[in-house]
Design an enzyme around this catalytic site. Structure first.
Site, mmCIF file in Angstrom:
data_model
loop_
_atom_site.group_PDB
_atom_site.id
_atom_site.type_symbol
_atom_site.label_atom_id
_atom_site.label_comp_id
_atom_site.label_asym_id
_atom_site.label_seq_id
_atom_site.Cartn_x
_atom_site.Cartn_y
_atom_site.Cartn_z
ATOM 1 N N HIS A 70 35.903 39.866 36.754
ATOM 2 C CA HIS A 70 36.636 41.065 36.313
ATOM 3 C C HIS A 70 35.868 41.703 35.155
ATOM 4 O O HIS A 70 35.438 41.024 34.228
ATOM 5 C CB HIS A 70 38.063 40.726 35.857
ATOM 6 C CG HIS A 70 38.896 41.971 35.708
ATOM 7 N ND1 HIS A 70 38.791 42.792 34.611
ATOM 8 C CD2 HIS A 70 39.785 42.555 36.538
ATOM 9 C CE1 HIS A 70 39.605 43.835 34.765
ATOM 10 N NE2 HIS A 70 40.222 43.708 35.922
ATOM 11 N N PHE A 123 52.174 29.826 36.501
ATOM 12 C CA PHE A 123 52.584 30.305 35.187
ATOM 13 C C PHE A 123 53.824 31.184 35.344
ATOM 14 O O PHE A 123 53.739 32.242 35.985
ATOM 15 C CB PHE A 123 51.439 31.094 34.540
ATOM 16 C CG PHE A 123 50.114 30.460 34.794
ATOM 17 C CD1 PHE A 123 49.146 31.109 35.555
ATOM 18 C CD2 PHE A 123 49.846 29.172 34.349
ATOM 19 C CE1 PHE A 123 47.939 30.490 35.838
ATOM 20 C CE2 PHE A 123 48.643 28.553 34.620
ATOM 21 C CZ PHE A 123 47.684 29.218 35.369
ATOM 22 N N ASP A 177 55.801 33.785 34.887
ATOM 23 C CA ASP A 177 55.764 35.104 34.239
ATOM 24 C C ASP A 177 56.754 36.013 34.948
ATOM 25 O O ASP A 177 57.721 35.541 35.549
ATOM 26 C CB ASP A 177 54.347 35.663 34.359
ATOM 27 C CG ASP A 177 54.083 36.117 35.787
ATOM 28 O OD1 ASP A 177 53.587 37.218 35.983
ATOM 29 O OD2 ASP A 177 54.438 35.360 36.705
ATOM 30 N N ASP A 188 48.111 30.854 41.994
ATOM 31 C CA ASP A 188 48.776 31.765 41.050
ATOM 32 C C ASP A 188 47.904 32.979 40.744
ATOM 33 O O ASP A 188 48.333 34.129 40.854
ATOM 34 C CB ASP A 188 49.104 30.990 39.773
ATOM 35 C CG ASP A 188 49.697 31.894 38.719
ATOM 36 O OD1 ASP A 188 48.972 32.761 38.199
ATOM 37 O OD2 ASP A 188 50.886 31.778 38.437
ATOM 38 N N ASP A 228 46.753 38.765 41.396
ATOM 39 C CA ASP A 228 45.825 39.845 41.791
ATOM 40 C C ASP A 228 46.362 40.595 43.008
ATOM 41 O O ASP A 228 46.277 41.829 43.088
ATOM 42 C CB ASP A 228 44.434 39.278 42.067
ATOM 43 C CG ASP A 228 43.772 38.807 40.763
ATOM 44 O OD1 ASP A 228 42.832 38.001 40.827
ATOM 45 O OD2 ASP A 228 44.236 39.225 39.671
HETATM 46 N N1 56B Z 1 51.385 33.985 36.641
HETATM 47 C C1 56B Z 1 50.441 34.797 36.155
HETATM 48 N N2 56B Z 1 50.799 35.687 35.220
HETATM 49 C C2 56B Z 1 49.823 36.499 34.747
HETATM 50 C C3 56B Z 1 48.490 36.454 35.164
HETATM 51 C C4 56B Z 1 47.810 37.441 34.422
HETATM 52 C C5 56B Z 1 46.381 37.834 34.520
HETATM 53 N N3 56B Z 1 45.523 36.730 34.868
HETATM 54 C C6 56B Z 1 44.180 37.094 35.186
HETATM 55 C C7 56B Z 1 43.343 35.887 35.218
HETATM 56 C C8 56B Z 1 43.102 35.506 36.452
HETATM 57 C C9 56B Z 1 43.706 36.380 37.427
HETATM 58 O O1 56B Z 1 42.788 36.678 38.449
HETATM 59 C C10 56B Z 1 44.046 37.621 36.597
HETATM 60 O O2 56B Z 1 42.925 38.488 36.634
HETATM 61 C C11 56B Z 1 48.740 38.045 33.587
HETATM 62 N N4 56B Z 1 49.921 37.451 33.818
HETATM 63 C C12 56B Z 1 51.237 37.746 33.279
HETATM 64 O O3 56B Z 1 51.749 38.814 34.079
HETATM 65 C C13 56B Z 1 52.497 39.705 33.236
HETATM 66 C C14 56B Z 1 51.683 40.971 33.120
HETATM 67 O O4 56B Z 1 51.838 41.659 34.349
HETATM 68 P P1 56B Z 1 51.418 43.215 34.316
HETATM 69 O O5 56B Z 1 52.310 43.877 33.248
HETATM 70 O O6 56B Z 1 51.670 43.690 35.716
HETATM 71 O O7 56B Z 1 49.948 43.251 33.910
HETATM 72 C C15 56B Z 1 52.590 39.034 31.893
HETATM 73 O O8 56B Z 1 53.688 38.135 31.891
HETATM 74 C C16 56B Z 1 51.293 38.247 31.864
HETATM 75 O O9 56B Z 1 51.363 37.146 30.971
HETATM 76 C C17 56B Z 1 48.140 35.495 36.145
HETATM 77 O O10 56B Z 1 46.984 35.365 36.590
HETATM 78 N N5 56B Z 1 49.160 34.699 36.611
#
Ligand code: 56B
Length: 364
Positions: A77, A265, A267, A336, A341
């Site tokens: 990224h 995670f 979220d 996850d 993504d």
């Molecule tokens: N479960 C989970 N939650 C994740 C991510 C990521 C980004 N991870 C990067 C690393 C590797 C991946 O390929 C991604 O490029 C952010 N979040 C959570 O989402 C919310 C933000 O959402 P929005 O407002 O739409 O951007 C917020 O709670 C944030 O903490 C993830 O991967 N998994």
């Protein structure tokens, strides 16, 4: 100080530094997956559908293989740091210290956004963009000693760092400042001001590092109560470990001997994705509340059920994927990351999915 007190002090130091004199308590466990199963087994407002889980396993496995989804995807990224060095460690620690609650009640045009490298970033990527922007402006925003230096790191400087390209400021700005100051204080007092020391103290255990973060840093202690039992979600400690593992490709500071103990995670994006895959189901009153985009208070039973059942759903998805392809190394982290993504791709493509749930907290 008496001789005994000196001995105790010395033993404590040896225990902390080298684990000497510590009775073997067995490998560290986070209890997150056990707690998620407990929540799932006792949930009445959120349910999982196994048929959809089996179907989704085929899609997820196929797509992940097609995209050659791996730890390397993280560094690809454009905003994520590429170097495998201490700067990247500090970047990831800072990022996952603040990686929460980006959602806004405003429209796409009016919501908090950061313009950087010719693009307009919102949500999680607005945080990554503003950190990169600050570093380019020679503001050492990823250095713990900067966070506790009230002379250099004034609230005004931080307002510049978190400045928005719209009228709306970043959600929970004050809480984010508090997290930085608190973490800077604790790193200085307990880990020589160094995130590397913190990682080394976990001795190569992912669960150990998650537990260390939750034990030493209140702003990482993501826990709740469900049916009068304490339940741990530990979303940001876990995604911090996962980001280190991915950024360092499972080597060096990203090498953990128990990385598969890390869960999904919990979220607000993945539950939305699990629902649109038909895996996660809400009872009508809860689904209506989510569709009306009404606030669900942090700690509410509905929030506990959404978070716990989502963690358990990804575990079931992982088991179904292994049934399809036993030799594949797909863990909860990669599933996850892929689902996140995929959720962002669907959002960009304007695919109509249920809104994500609205809980305002520093936990995710
Ligand atoms: N479960 C989970 N939650 C994740 C991510 C990521 C980004 N991870 C990067 C690393 C590797 C991946 O390929 C991604 O490029 C952010 N979040 C959570 O989402 C919310 C933000 O959402 P929005 O407002 O739409 O951007 C917020 O709670 C944030 O903490 C993830 O991967 N998994």
């Amino acid at each position: 100080m008496s001789d005994d007190e000196v001995d105790l002090e010395l033993l404590d130091l040896l225990r902390k530094r080298f684990g000497i004199g510590v009775k073997d308590e067995g490998p560290p466990e986070t209890k997150v997956l056990d707690n998620a199963q407990f929540i799932y087994d006792n949930s009445i407002d959120v349910a999982l559908d196994m048929r959809s889980t089996k179907q989704a396993a085929q899609l997820v496995l196929q797509e992940m293989e097609k995209r050659e989804y791996s730890t390397k995807t993280w560094s690809e990224h454009e905003l994520h740091p590429k170097a495998k060095d201490e700067n990247t460690i500090n970047f990831i620690f800072t990022m996952d210290l603040l990686n929460f609650s980006f959602w806004s009640k405003k429209s796409e045009e009016e919501r908090f956004a950061v313009v950087y490298k010719g693009k307009r970033w919102t949500g999680y990527f607005s945080l990554v963009a503003l950190l990169q922007r600050a570093l380019e402006q020679e503001i050492p925003i990823t250095s713990p000693d900067f966070w506790i230096d009230e002379e250099r790191c004034t609230d005004d400087v931080l307002r510049t760092v978190f400045s928005s390209g719209t009228e709306e400021e970043i959600p929970m700005f004050d809480e984010r400042v508090r997290c930085l100051r608190e973490a800077g204080q604790i790193l200085t007092e307990e880990f020589d001001g160094s995130v590397v020391t913190l990682i080394e103290d976990a001795k190569g255990s992912a669960a150990g590092l998650v537990n260390l973060l939750a034990e030493k840093f209140p702003c990482f202690r993501d826990e709740g109560t469900f049916e009068r039992k304490k339940v741990r979600f530990l979303k940001r400690p876990q995604i911090l470990v996962a980001d280190l593992w991915a950024a360092f490709d499972g080597e060096g500071y990203g090498e953990f001997n128990d990385i598969d103990k890390i869960t999904m995670f919990a979220d607000y994006r993945i539950p939305q994705m699990l629902h649109s895959l038909g895996i996660l189901w809400y009872c009508p009153p809860l689904e209506n509340k989510i569709r009306r985009q009404e606030i669900i208070e942090s700690g509410h039973s509905w929030e506990m059920q959404i978070r716990g059942c989502s963690i358990w759903a990804v575990e079931l998805l992982r088991r179904e994927i292994l049934k399809l392809k036993p030799d594949t190394h797909v863990n909860a982290i990669l599933i996850d990351f892929f689902l996140y993504d995929l959720a962002k791709e669907k959002e960009e493509d304007g695919v109509d999915v249920i809104p994500h749930h609205r809980t305002r907290s520093i936990w995710y």
